[in-house]
Design an enzyme around this catalytic site. Structure first.
Site, PDB file in Angstrom:
ATOM      1  N   LYS A 118      11.784 -12.961  -8.941  1.00  0.00           N
ATOM      2  CA  LYS A 118      11.009 -13.800  -8.019  1.00  0.00           C
ATOM      3  C   LYS A 118      10.681 -15.154  -8.650  1.00  0.00           C
ATOM      4  CE  LYS A 118       8.838  -9.757  -5.888  1.00  0.00           C
ATOM      5  NZ  LYS A 118       9.640  -9.686  -4.654  1.00  0.00           N
ATOM      6  N   GLN A 155       3.945 -12.064  -7.044  1.00  0.00           N
ATOM      7  CA  GLN A 155       3.992 -13.249  -6.190  1.00  0.00           C
ATOM      8  C   GLN A 155       3.249 -14.416  -6.826  1.00  0.00           C
ATOM      9  OE1 GLN A 155       5.764 -13.544  -3.411  1.00  0.00           O
ATOM     10  NE2 GLN A 155       6.405 -11.405  -3.383  1.00  0.00           N
ATOM     11  N   ASP A 187      -1.261  -7.355 -10.424  1.00  0.00           N
ATOM     12  CA  ASP A 187       0.124  -7.467  -9.983  1.00  0.00           C
ATOM     13  C   ASP A 187       0.374  -8.944  -9.676  1.00  0.00           C
ATOM     14  OD1 ASP A 187       2.557  -7.511  -8.724  1.00  0.00           O
ATOM     15  OD2 ASP A 187       2.061  -6.018  -7.191  1.00  0.00           O
ATOM     16  N   HIS A 196       1.329  -4.043  -2.327  1.00  0.00           N
ATOM     17  CA  HIS A 196       2.752  -3.699  -2.249  1.00  0.00           C
ATOM     18  C   HIS A 196       2.906  -2.247  -2.684  1.00  0.00           C
ATOM     19  CE1 HIS A 196       7.007  -3.755  -3.488  1.00  0.00           C
ATOM     20  NE2 HIS A 196       7.157  -4.879  -2.822  1.00  0.00           N
ATOM     21  N   CYS A 198       7.324  -3.766   2.330  1.00  0.00           N
ATOM     22  CA  CYS A 198       6.864  -2.858   1.272  1.00  0.00           C
ATOM     23  C   CYS A 198       5.335  -2.819   1.198  1.00  0.00           C
ATOM     24  CB  CYS A 198       7.456  -3.230  -0.088  1.00  0.00           C
ATOM     25  SG  CYS A 198       9.234  -3.023  -0.180  1.00  0.00           S
TER      26      CYS A 198
END
Length: 401
Positions: free
Chosen positions: A223, A200, A197, A120, A359
């Site tokens: 999220k 998600q 990261d 991303h 993104c």
């Protein structure tokens, strides 16, 4: 076979959207919020908002206690060793920028930062710009045919000049878990710092950051069924101690005069200014709600929905699914149809999906695509949502073809 969601009624916005004729399938971008979160926000504001860590009065003490209770809940959710390893930021993007500036002093010209081809923009641009500032080399790990980071290539690209590895846990475009244990092990063998990261990944399953073994783990509240404007940065104590302060102002300072200052260590040393107090308290309430659910049932429901989604797309002529998605989302393109045109017709029929580069512009460019449609699922979605999506998709394709 119908797949109802037993948790759908816990999210009042879903019923409101349905009354508006909307089917919400853009959960990888942001999720709807449970009633438990709304109640917590209402309680905070109705009973007296106040700043944290700054006052001895009762509203300030109550706010500080609720704020720090949420820090403890997040540490427990991630199995961090202690709550002081949890730093609040204004988003996952903010947390990654904090790391890129806070670790800048660790790098000298010619050093290497390693990321992957699927990142991303939030986990690309901070490192790209750090590389420009410090004359570093940005190494891009390629992907295999299934959308996984190629471990054989990674073994040859992660080396003695690698100072930092920053990779996503779960791709927001390809929907595949990345081989983190092997990648983190490679980086550690060369003494490099590791950043995951989890924006998600954190939404799907409980992840043990101590078992994962990364130096830093980043995610965003919005999220994970929580409020917007809040990011979470976990860091190992040894790794946090290597961070230089990057934003300056109230709360993060220990003592100062006009010409010199000493700053607090983590976490408060990296939380300059008034933090997103209500959002932090709200995320704590969301985690309480999520912890109360039958985790195995949630996983099974999301997996069954994902199979329905994949099967339905694969049965339709001319649809190409990107990568080999494992859960949560599917990105796809249709032969001879522009993604923006398809998204427009889906939107007109009340289907909320995401279109474009998500993104992850370099990834889409590497696939030779201007964009794609992404359908992403949450625990409150059900098979009726997918039936409405497929009905709208068929009508749109009939018009466009």
């Amino acid at each position: 076979m119908p797949l109802p969601s037993p948790w759908r009624a816990d999210f009042p916005a879903i019923a409101a959207l349905q009354r508006q004729g909307q089917t919400y399938l853009d959960n990888a971008a942001t999720t709807q919020k449970p009633q438990a979160l709304l109640d917590a926000l209402n309680h905070y504001y109705v009973n007296g908002a106040a700043n944290v860590h700054r006052a001895q009065h009762l509203p300030g003490a109550n706010a500080t206690q609720a704020f720090e209770n949420s820090r403890s809940k997040i540490a427990h959710w991630l199995n961090a060793g202690e709550s002081a390893q949890i730093v609040f930021t204004h988003g996952a993007t903010s947390a990654l920028n904090l790391l890129a500036y806070g670790l800048e002093h660790e790098c000298v010209a010619g050093d290497e930062i390693v990321i992957s081809a699927l990142e991303h923009h939030a986990n690309l641009l901070p490192w790209q710009q750090l590389a420009h500032r410090r004359d570093l080399k940005l190494i891009i790990l390629p992907l295999d045919a299934n959308g996984l980071i190629d471990l054989e290539a990674a073994a040859s690209l992660i080396g003695p000049r690698t100072r930092l590895l920053a990779v996503s846990q779960l791709s927001n475009v390809l929907g595949a878990w990345q081989p983190l244990p092997a990648l983190l092990s490679m980086a550690k063998s060369h003494g490099a710092l590791t950043v995951v990261d989890g924006a998600q990944g954190v939404v799907h399953g409980r992840h043990d950051v101590q078992a994962l073994g990364c130096d830093f783990y980043v995610f965003s509240s919005h999220k994970l069924y929580g409020p917007e404007g809040l990011g979470v940065l976990y860091g190992r104590n040894e790794a946090l101690a290597r961070l230089h302060h990057w934003q300056f102002g109230g709360e993060m300072v220990l003592t100062t005069d006009y010409h010199t200052a000493k700053f607090r260590p983590a976490p408060l040393g990296f939380e300059a200014g008034t933090p997103p107090i209500a959002s932090v308290i709200g995320l704590g309430a969301t985690l309480d709600y999520l912890a109360s659910l039958d985790h195995a049932a949630v996983v099974a429901h999301e997996a069954a929905l994902h199979r329905l989604l994949l099967d339905g797309l694969n049965r339709r002529e001319g649809i190409r699914v990107l990568g080999a998605p494992q859960l949560a989302l599917v990105s796809f393109v249709v032969e001879g149809v522009h993604n923006a045109d398809l998204a427009h017709l889906l939107t007109e029929q009340g289907i909320a999906v995401r279109a474009g580069h998500h993104c992850a512009m370099p990834l889409l460019k590497s696939l030779g695509l201007p964009g794609a449609i992404r359908v992403s699922l949450a625990l409150y979605n059900d098979s009726d949502d997918l039936e409405r999506f497929f009905s709208a998709l068929d009508q749109a394709l009939e018009l466009l073809r």
